[in-house]
Design an enzyme around this catalytic site. Sequence first.
Site, PDB file in Angstrom:
ATOM      1  N   CYS A   1       0.839  -1.203   0.000  1.00 30.89           N
ATOM      2  CA  CYS A   1       0.000   0.000   0.000  1.00 30.89           C
ATOM      3  C   CYS A   1       0.870   1.249   0.000  1.00 30.89           C
ATOM      4  O   CYS A   1       1.878   1.308   0.704  1.00 30.89           O
ATOM      5  CB  CYS A   1      -0.899  -0.013   1.227  1.00 30.89           C
ATOM      6  SG  CYS A   1      -2.033   1.394   1.294  1.00 30.89           S
TER       7      CYS A   1
ATOM      8  N   CYS B   1      -0.461  -0.120  10.351  1.00 31.47           N
ATOM      9  CA  CYS B   1      -0.794  -1.120   9.333  1.00 31.47           C
ATOM     10  C   CYS B   1       0.422  -1.894   8.837  1.00 31.47           C
ATOM     11  O   CYS B   1       1.428  -1.309   8.443  1.00 31.47           O
ATOM     12  CB  CYS B   1      -1.488  -0.430   8.161  1.00 31.47           C
ATOM     13  SG  CYS B   1      -2.084  -1.590   6.915  1.00 31.47           S
TER      14      CYS B   1
ATOM     15  N   CYS C   1     -20.264   1.751   7.483  1.00 31.42           N
ATOM     16  CA  CYS C   1     -19.545   1.038   8.529  1.00 31.42           C
ATOM     17  C   CYS C   1     -18.277   1.817   8.818  1.00 31.42           C
ATOM     18  O   CYS C   1     -17.467   2.038   7.930  1.00 31.42           O
ATOM     19  CB  CYS C   1     -19.213  -0.368   8.063  1.00 31.42           C
ATOM     20  SG  CYS C   1     -18.151  -1.262   9.203  1.00 31.42           S
TER      21      CYS C   1
END
Length: 422
Positions: free
Chosen positions: A65, A72, A202
């Site tokens: 990413c 992360c 969410c």
Amino acid sequence: MDLLNTLVDKGLRRELPTREEALAVLATSDDELLDVVAAAGKVRRQWFGRRVKLNYLVNLKSGLCPEDCSYCSQRLGSKAEILKYTWLKPEEASQAAAAGVAGGAKRVCLVASGRGPTDRDVERVGRTIEAIKEQNEGIEVCACLGLLSDGQAEKLREAGADAYNHNLNTSEATYGQITKTHTYADRVDTVEKAHAAGLSACSGLIAGMGESDEDLVDVVFSLRELDADSVPVNFLIPFEGTPLAKEWNLTPQRCLRILAMARFVCPDVEVRLAGGREVHLRSLQPLALNIVNSIFLGDYLTSEGQAGQADLDMIADAGFEVEGAGTTTLPAHRSDVADAAPAGGGCGSNGGASLCGSGAGSASAGDEAAGCGSACGGCSGHAHAQAAPVPAQPAQAEPGALRSDLVAVRRRGAGTDIAPNA
């Protein structure tokens, strides 16, 4: 305790507690812990009975990413030894989802690392959603793909997505300390885009990153203001090779107080116990079921959870039941609003800014729940092999000490040749 009686009364009326009351929950002592759990349990049972919704993570694209989210394992510059692979094909993702559905999952959470999807990525995920729904009637699908551009939420809704996950993770005041490549406002914008498109929103948080009690209250109040239908609460998984590898700040008791505070502030929404529950709650996981009404089944994005059967046994042993596919998760006053929302409104989204918000996946406890730029709310996963046993040691280590013995990197399920653990 007057505080808890007041919070129960407010929760049964869907009334927002004061910030002082929310902070007081986090400040309760361990001697008061069971009283706090029991009080939150009264609110939980009022709106959700003894049902537990199961969610299942499919990691569509893992690692590499470009975002720098400190929590992360998929972040830019991460040295964590995780699985890395490009997009799963729709049929591969559908096959992976089937394992979770067979284990009792009612919602499948599709997560992809990255800052956000291209229009071509959205089309690809749309085909995946169609493949999953074609094979699994009645299953909810939540996408978690990162920051959305204009029109992308609508395309996902047209493809059959029910919900979209994008976590706020922490308070606006401290967001810049954990991520530099995008802003808190970017995340809020994506949640609002999902809502406007009729998707169930969410959005959740990650606890254990060194934040204050005030930060935790701020982010939960923000989630209520955003009117999410599902609020995943993740507990940081401190991966070796990430900037937060030494942040072992949580005890099981602290985790339960955080969950209770979230339930009191968001009484009638899906509060989901997400990433990091096995690592930080350990033997107190069953107590958490008295507060939350939703969990992830099996593994997470890049770490292993406990075996799916162990999750099912825990639910049954604690006196709860798995929520069936034919049952509406949210109370009628929220799901009715969702039915009237544009494009169908997902599975119970929207409902007045005075209520709390929406659901799916994940977020994140270190990508586990929050995914990288995509940040899925603690989504979980797969696998037949039993998860590595969790040592019976206190969650808090010596300052600065690594606890890699508690973090098992995922080596099974989607993107591998090893069967999932659902």
